[in-house]
Design an enzyme around this catalytic site. Structure first.
Site, PDB file in Angstrom:
ATOM      1  N   ASP A 119      46.815  33.508  40.599  1.00  0.00           N
ATOM      2  CA  ASP A 119      46.588  34.817  41.228  1.00  0.00           C
ATOM      3  C   ASP A 119      47.757  35.087  42.170  1.00  0.00           C
ATOM      4  O   ASP A 119      48.233  34.176  42.853  1.00  0.00           O
ATOM      5  CB  ASP A 119      45.273  34.761  42.020  1.00  0.00           C
ATOM      6  CG  ASP A 119      44.719  36.136  42.356  1.00  0.00           C
ATOM      7  OD1 ASP A 119      43.579  36.413  41.953  1.00  0.00           O
ATOM      8  OD2 ASP A 119      45.411  36.939  43.027  1.00  0.00           O
ATOM      9  N   TYR A 164      43.680  53.451  32.476  1.00  0.00           N
ATOM     10  CA  TYR A 164      43.095  52.116  32.685  1.00  0.00           C
ATOM     11  C   TYR A 164      42.393  51.648  31.403  1.00  0.00           C
ATOM     12  O   TYR A 164      42.647  50.561  30.886  1.00  0.00           O
ATOM     13  CB  TYR A 164      42.121  52.137  33.863  1.00  0.00           C
ATOM     14  CG  TYR A 164      41.234  50.931  33.901  1.00  0.00           C
ATOM     15  CD1 TYR A 164      41.786  49.664  34.080  1.00  0.00           C
ATOM     16  CD2 TYR A 164      39.852  51.023  33.724  1.00  0.00           C
ATOM     17  CE1 TYR A 164      40.973  48.534  34.083  1.00  0.00           C
ATOM     18  CE2 TYR A 164      39.050  49.916  33.721  1.00  0.00           C
ATOM     19  CZ  TYR A 164      39.617  48.665  33.900  1.00  0.00           C
ATOM     20  OH  TYR A 164      38.826  47.556  33.883  1.00  0.00           O
TER      21      TYR A 164
END
Ligand code: UDP
Length: 325
Positions: free
Chosen positions: A31, A141
């Site tokens: 991450d 998206y």
């Protein structure tokens, strides 16, 4: 079993990591902490801070950790923002996903779980939406996730990578330790709870002229722990082949019904004002999840909206400022 979780410091990723750790899996989180929180990563998981835009960093983490499978949560995920920044959404989500998938092929890692979305369906023809609904994304998206699903389909055909694409409807709620903390927050339930916490004066309802029972948008809210369990079940089934599932409770609630439920849960009046429609928002999205129920015996433990909102409220009270930075 060793699993690499991209976006494991984010909302859905961090709860899935927690649930994976509970099953005894070894978990590595990858991450960049741009949207996630270090404190959200379960202490028994290993956090590698790195960026999926950096192909060398992905090669490195795959070569050194040698996971059996990857769960890919890291992505930009807001419909409204994607309507304002389409190239960023399609560019980042597709490029980063492709970097990861290519690197996995090179490293011989053939198991992949994709966070996909109900935003694939735009304005669906049939509600509740099953896996045969035509795909016409309603936003950049949604389009970016559709492209990743297509890339995975070809990666399976050409390289034999087994994948599951899990099309989430509205992830909501919290576990005891992990919940929803975005900055800025844009999602309905946490925003409503911020009103109950006294952090906001009122919630703005985005449109009350939709063709729905009270004019506000209808969504299918699914508890985050139920969602995490679906990932674990899907991973276990990949030996039998790739698959896609729509994941929701099957029951839709309008924005006004969510606010009303939050009033009951919190005991706060939660004032609301009516605002304009948010571009990209379909009127109603509810899931037909019979396929995953039948094939993987997935059963939601927390199907009631009241329980979902209640779990989020308990987390917001336990962590009133969210995660520490
Ligand atoms: N919504 C709203 N006011 C807000 C935020 C969201 O009325 O301040 C509505 C939004 O238009 C949608 C629903 O609440 O119909 C759920 O939105 P959210 O952003 O939580 O999730 P999405 O459906 O976009 O994934």
């Amino acid at each position: 079993m060793k699993i690499l979780v991209t976006g494991g410091a984010g909302y859905i990723g961090s709860v899935t990591v927690e649930q994976l750790v509970h099953t005894g899996a070894e978990v590595v989180v990858f991450d960049n902490l741009s949207l996630g929180h270090r404190a959200a990563v379960h202490p028994d998981a290993t956090l590698v801070v790195g960026d999926l835009a950096d192909r060398a960093a992905i090669d490195d983490v795959l070569a050194t950790t040698k996971p059996d499978a990857v769960m890919h949560f890291a992505a930009r995920s807001q419909v409204g923002e994607s309507m304002r920044e389409p190239f960023r959404y399609i560019g980042d989500n597709v490029t980063c996903g492709l970097n990861l998938i290519e690197s996995m092929v090179e490293h011989g890692i053939g198991r992949f779980i994709l966070s996909s979305t109900a935003a694939l369906f735009g304005e669906p023809q049939t509600i509740p939406i099953d896996e045969n609904e035509r795909i016409v994304p309603g936003s950049p998206y949604g389009e970016s996730k559709h492209m990743l699903e297509r890339i995975l389909a070809w990666t399976d055909k050409v390289h034999g990578m087994r994948y599951a694409a899990l099309r989430y409807f509205n992830a909501a709620g919290a576990s005891e330790q992990r919940g929803e903390h975005h900055d800025p927050e844009t999602h309905l339930i946490p925003l409503v709870l911020q009103v109950a916490q006294g952090k906001r004066e009122a919630i703005t309802v985005f449109g009350d002229d939709y063709p729905t029972r009270d004019g506000t948008c209808i969504r299918d809210y699914i508890h985050i722990i139920d969602l995490a369990q679906a990932h674990i079940l899907a991973l276990g089934a990949l030996d039998e082949g790739s698959r896609v599932y729509n994941l929701g409770n099957g029951e839709g609630f309008s924005v006004m019904e969510v606010i009303e439920t939050a009033r009951t849960v919190t005991g706060h009046p939660i004032p609301h004002t009516m605002g304009e429609r948010r571009p990209g928002d379909p009127a109603a999205l509810t899931a037909d999840s019979r396929k995953i129920r039948a094939e993987l015996q997935w059963t939601p433990r927390f199907p009631k909206l009241h329980d979902i909102v209640d779990s989020a409220w308990r987390w917001h009270q336990a962590f009133p400022s969210g995660y520490p930075e």
